[in-house]
Design an enzyme around this catalytic site. Sequence first.
Site, PDB file in Angstrom:
ATOM      1  N   ASP A  88      33.762  43.849 158.097  1.00 57.08           N
ATOM      2  CA  ASP A  88      34.098  44.096 159.510  1.00 57.08           C
ATOM      3  C   ASP A  88      35.388  43.426 159.986  1.00 57.08           C
ATOM      4  O   ASP A  88      35.604  43.290 161.198  1.00 57.08           O
ATOM      5  CB  ASP A  88      32.937  43.651 160.409  1.00 57.08           C
ATOM      6  CG  ASP A  88      31.756  44.599 160.322  1.00 57.08           C
ATOM      7  OD1 ASP A  88      31.988  45.814 160.274  1.00 57.08           O
ATOM      8  OD2 ASP A  88      30.614  44.110 160.281  1.00 57.08           O
ATOM      9  N   ASP A  92      31.688  53.644 158.814  1.00 55.09           N
ATOM     10  CA  ASP A  92      32.354  52.734 159.764  1.00 55.09           C
ATOM     11  C   ASP A  92      33.531  52.000 159.119  1.00 55.09           C
ATOM     12  O   ASP A  92      34.493  51.613 159.786  1.00 55.09           O
ATOM     13  CB  ASP A  92      31.384  51.667 160.294  1.00 55.09           C
ATOM     14  CG  ASP A  92      29.959  52.147 160.503  1.00 55.09           C
ATOM     15  OD1 ASP A  92      29.543  53.084 159.809  1.00 55.09           O
ATOM     16  OD2 ASP A  92      29.258  51.559 161.326  1.00 55.09           O
TER      17      ASP A  92
HETATM   18  N1  GLY Z   1      29.774  49.293 162.786  1.00 57.14           N
HETATM   19  C1  GLY Z   1      28.479  49.236 163.298  1.00 57.14           C
HETATM   20  C2  GLY Z   1      28.127  50.278 164.279  1.00 57.14           C
HETATM   21  O1  GLY Z   1      28.853  51.203 164.539  1.00 57.14           O
HETATM   22  O2  GLY Z   1      27.058  50.173 164.833  1.00 57.14           O
END
Ligand code: GLY
Length: 394
Positions: A117, A177
């Site tokens: 992330d 993501d």
């Molecule tokens: N990256 C986590 C979400 O979109 O919930």
Amino acid sequence: MQLKIVITLLMLSLALSASAQKPNYKRSFEQAIAQTQIMLAEIGQIQQSGLSKDLVSPRTLYKGKLKMVASKDWTSGFFPGVLWFIYEFDNSRKWLDLARNFTSPIEQEKLNSGTHDMGFKVFCSVGTGYRLTRDSHYKDVILESANTLVKRYNPKTGVIRSWDHNTDKWVNPVIIDNMMNLELLFEATRLSGDSSFHQIAVSHANVTMQNHFRPDYSSYHVIDYDPKTGKVLKKNTHQGYSHESAWSRGQAWALYGYTMCYRYTRDPRYLKQAEQVASYILSHPNLPKDLVPYWDFNAPGIPNEPRDVSAAAVIASALYELSDYSNYRKWYLKKANFMLYSLGKNYASPAGDNKGFILAHSTGSKPANSEIDVPLSYADYYYLEALLRYKRRS
Ligand code: GLY
């Protein structure tokens, strides 16, 4: 004479309805600023109570109370990003200082290699700060963060590993993501001249394009890879309704991700991918008339399912950028304008409410029964980004 009046009235009402379907940029930012002042007061109270110095950014509401998170949380960069966007809007010293103050505790994440992330955390905060200030300290943080992130890249799979949790389910999970974290890598090459970051980003985007998408260009959420051979082991979901469904925010990340990849590479395959994903989203029979998706395009109880305002905000922001590159420019602009109009009109927090979050009605993870129909910091972030992108094009 009477006919003339009727025609004039008709044209006037058409003109009014067309302009009504665009966002009100100034009013939306004024509302965002008023809400953010409330948020800052709330955070001040929490910090004064001395609960925990580690809780640095607001994420959502839990049982009506503000939920703050530590810098290691994937959402920690969004509130600093909101402050940067407000600074971009009003250019004042006050918001510059606030943005700098809230960005500062996120910087330590540059050394956290335990998650993918990095882009969400560091690029939305420090990266936005660098774009607006050209502060060389921010540049150093971006480069160090990129160095940390690429440690999660495996040349055998050609992708950056997303999660280290749920080891009973997945060996080397990659989620859609993760496309969002590539911006940090592309930018690191642009800033340093070291092409290795760019190459890793391209490899990740190519392998994801091959394995994450169905023939209709909807995206799976989680692909599990064998780290020794690169073979796909599983195609799953984590936050969507089912393995074969189209989780709305996942489609939004895909759209934004490939649009951004095209910005840095000019590879026509990425443009085509983004256009196909846009088409999937915008032509979907389950996309509501107000263009704010349900949390999953295949949620079984539609139309009685929660919406995900965060997905709409990400999609709108991505469509503005995609409109710059595509022959479907007008279609994308019309849809993005209507999305922002819809968000501002029907999904904004009532003035003074929701502890200062700007938008309401997002969904974090329905299957986990977590963060359903609540404000989320990333909805606010992409909403303001989309508004600024709208302004630049009007
Ligand atoms: N990256 C986590 C979400 O979109 O919930």
